[in-house]
Design a protein around this motif. Structure first.
Motif, PDB file in Angstrom:
ATOM      1  N   GLU A 164      67.411  -8.520 -17.656  1.00  0.00           N
ATOM      2  CA  GLU A 164      67.495  -8.254 -16.218  1.00  0.00           C
ATOM      3  C   GLU A 164      68.917  -8.441 -15.719  1.00  0.00           C
ATOM      4  O   GLU A 164      69.723  -9.157 -16.342  1.00  0.00           O
ATOM      5  CB  GLU A 164      66.548  -9.179 -15.442  1.00  0.00           C
ATOM      6  N   HIS A 168      68.104  -9.484 -10.519  1.00  0.00           N
ATOM      7  CA  HIS A 168      66.711  -9.621 -10.983  1.00  0.00           C
ATOM      8  C   HIS A 168      66.001  -8.280 -11.118  1.00  0.00           C
ATOM      9  O   HIS A 168      64.785  -8.205 -10.968  1.00  0.00           O
ATOM     10  CB  HIS A 168      65.918 -10.551 -10.050  1.00  0.00           C
ATOM     11  N   TRP A 193      57.923  -8.287 -10.895  1.00  0.00           N
ATOM     12  CA  TRP A 193      58.985  -8.978 -11.631  1.00  0.00           C
ATOM     13  C   TRP A 193      60.055  -9.575 -10.714  1.00  0.00           C
ATOM     14  O   TRP A 193      60.431 -10.737 -10.861  1.00  0.00           O
ATOM     15  CB  TRP A 193      59.639  -8.013 -12.622  1.00  0.00           C
ATOM     16  N   SER A 197      60.975 -13.451 -10.673  1.00  0.00           N
ATOM     17  CA  SER A 197      62.235 -13.843 -11.294  1.00  0.00           C
ATOM     18  C   SER A 197      63.129 -14.613 -10.325  1.00  0.00           C
ATOM     19  O   SER A 197      63.803 -15.568 -10.712  1.00  0.00           O
ATOM     20  CB  SER A 197      62.968 -12.598 -11.811  1.00  0.00           C
ATOM     21  N   VAL A 216      64.018 -18.482 -20.451  1.00  0.00           N
ATOM     22  CA  VAL A 216      65.070 -17.771 -19.737  1.00  0.00           C
ATOM     23  C   VAL A 216      66.432 -18.290 -20.186  1.00  0.00           C
ATOM     24  O   VAL A 216      66.668 -19.508 -20.185  1.00  0.00           O
ATOM     25  CB  VAL A 216      64.930 -17.970 -18.208  1.00  0.00           C
TER      26      VAL A 216
END
Length: 511
Positions: A164, A168, A193, A197, A216
């Motif tokens: 990403e 985001h 998403w 995120s 992450v």
């Protein structure tokens, strides 16, 4: 393990904690062994030297639990035929696994078996870590792109992998293998998403978000953060998975370093050469410098103009052009010119220029979405100004909302292309002004005229394009005809007005 099973083990306490990891094995008869232990050590004893009263056994059990011992194995027969209730009770109270070995066993054999398993596990981890290291090192050296890096991360992790941006937004992803327990599929994993995120804030380089089941890791340094790499991890990640995530993120950062910052000197040389070839294409010194920069002589050359869908990615678009040159084996000069990128692509003399440029453009737009326009091929550097100018003129014709799919050429732009070539001709401007003069202050009628000339055979289609009823359309047509003193039923009148509208639009776009 066979070495333990042969001792006929019986769990007496701490059964809920038998999944506790064992780091090593200690054989001892000391009651005060706890200070010498590390967390995760398993203690083996016959109990010969342990206290013979409840208080001493209680202190012994508490000291083991406080040291973080993995558990206590006591061989029966030498000291006890059954373990004291006080020792069993304290171990149960503190969650310390207590196992009675009801047959004699060689503690050395148990320690050896456990040690071998631990060493084997460590070797397996080392081999896996070495494999991860070798995989991503090779990808970095070969300047592999995000698709190859993500594929390697997905293969090594066996889970869904997502790249990403800092905003985001998903750049790319690969879904984990279907049907594997705990592996999220791409569909549900990507739902909502951006919102999810944004709620995952990380302070370190790599963190696990249990609520989403995401591992992450940041791509690049914080002050130059480009984005994040996310790997599906429904359970707390192993060190091996963390290593995969961090090495993949490092490879992605290295790719950006290679692909985006290929030396400012190279970018400057490309810009100067393109300016020189456009302003003085016959200059021998410019030709010599172009050859030194990697543009071989004796080729056919095609000028290309590209407009990204977002102005902020012009540098990314240049990097994509240079990367496409390597993949397609088509030496390229590329640089930014105001709001577009211009490139000169060198192709083999006998190559199909259309197909070759299409393949080159596919490589570019696979990395950065852009509108691509190409000029006609020329056979010598002294003529490249023509193909570069033609490409920029075709691109200028294409409206900002043009679909980014495919390469556009002069054959594709028809009358609009001709008007673009003649945009600086005062006679064309005068013609457009004269035809549309009485509609200058009537934007609603201009839109109506545009719909009518674009749908000459169907008033219903024209009304639908304007989102008005047919009576309203007829009323506006009547007003236009009164203002112009002309009938829109006349085909030549419609053609004349259509050309004037296109010429005015081209002029406005160029301005």
């Amino acid at each position: 393990m066979p070495a333990v099973r042969s001792a006929d083990p019986l769990v007496l306490a701490g059964a809920a904690h038998l999944d506790r990891p064992v780091r090593w094995v200690h054989t001892t008869e000391l009651a005060d062994i706890a200070p010498l232990l590390r967390g995760g050590d398993l203690v083996l004893t016959t109990g010969i030297a342990l206290p013979d009263h409840d208080d001493g056994l209680t202190r012994f059990a508490l000291s083991l639990a406080d040291s973080g011992a993995a558990g206590l194995f006591v061989e029966l027969g030498r000291r006890w035929s059954a373990l004291p209730a006080s020792l069993v009770g304290q171990c149960e109270a503190r969650g310390l696994p207590l196992v009675a070995l009801r047959r004699e066993v060689r503690f050395a054999a148990v320690a050896q078996a456990v040690g071998e398993r631990l060493v084997d596990a460590q070797l397996a981890e080392l081999r896996a870590a070495e494999g991860v290291h070798d995989t991503f090192t090779e990808l970095s050296i070969s300047e592999a792109g995000p698709a190859e890096i993500l594929a390697a991360a997905q293969r090594l992790s066996g889970a869904t992998v997502v790249l990403e941006t800092e905003q985001h937004r998903i750049v790319d992803y690969l879904a984990g293998p279907a049907g594997q327990p705990g592996t999220p599929d791409g569909g549900t994993f990507l739902d909502d998403w951006e919102r999810r995120s944004r709620n995952v804030r990380t302070s370190g380089r790599t963190e696990w978000d249990a609520s989403n089941g995401w591992l992450v890791t940041r791509v690049g340094r914080p002050e130059r953060g480009w984005g994040r790499l996310v790997i599906g991890a429904p359970h707390a990640p192993s060190p091996g998975l963390v290593a995969v995530a961090e090495r993949a993120a490092a490879a992605l950062a290295m790719y950006r370093l290679h692909d985006r910052s290929r030396d400012s000197q190279v970018r400057r040389v490309h810009h100067e050469l393109l300016i020189g070839l456009m302003s003085d294409p016959a200059n021998a010194e410019t030709h010599r410098r172009a050859q030194i920069a990697g543009l071989p002589p004796g080729r056919q050359y095609v000028g290309v103009a590209l407009r990204p869908q977002r102005s902020a990615v012009l540098d990314d678009l240049v990097a994509a052009c240079l990367r496409a040159a390597e993949v397609a084996r088509a030496p390229t000069l590329a640089s930014v010119f105001e709001s577009e990128v211009r490139a000169l692509v060198a192709l083999p003399a006998r190559a199909d220029a259309v197909r070759a440029v299409d393949r080159w453009a596919d490589e570019v737009t696979a990395r950065v979405r852009a509108v691509v326009a190409a000029g006609s091929p020329v056979d010598e550097l002294a003529s490249v100004d023509r193909t570069l100018l033609e490409a920029t003129q075709v691109l200028a014709v294409l409206p900002p909302g043009q679909d980014a799919h495919g390469v556009r050429r002069l054959d594709d732009v028809h009358l609009r292309g001709l008007l673009t070539l003649l945009a600086d001709d005062a006679r064309v401007s005068t013609f457009a002004d004269r035809e549309l003069a009485r509609l200058r202050e009537e934007p609603e009628l201009r839109r109506t005229l545009r719909a009518v000339v674009e749908h000459p055979a169907s008033k219903s289609a024209a009304a639908a394009a304007l989102n008005v009823s047919r009576p309203v359309l007829y009323d506006r047509i009547a007003r236009i005809e009164r203002l112009l003193g002309l009938s829109l039923d006349d085909a030549e009148v419609r053609t004349s007005l259509h050309v004037a509208l296109l010429a005015d639009e081209v002029r406005t776009t160029r301005a």
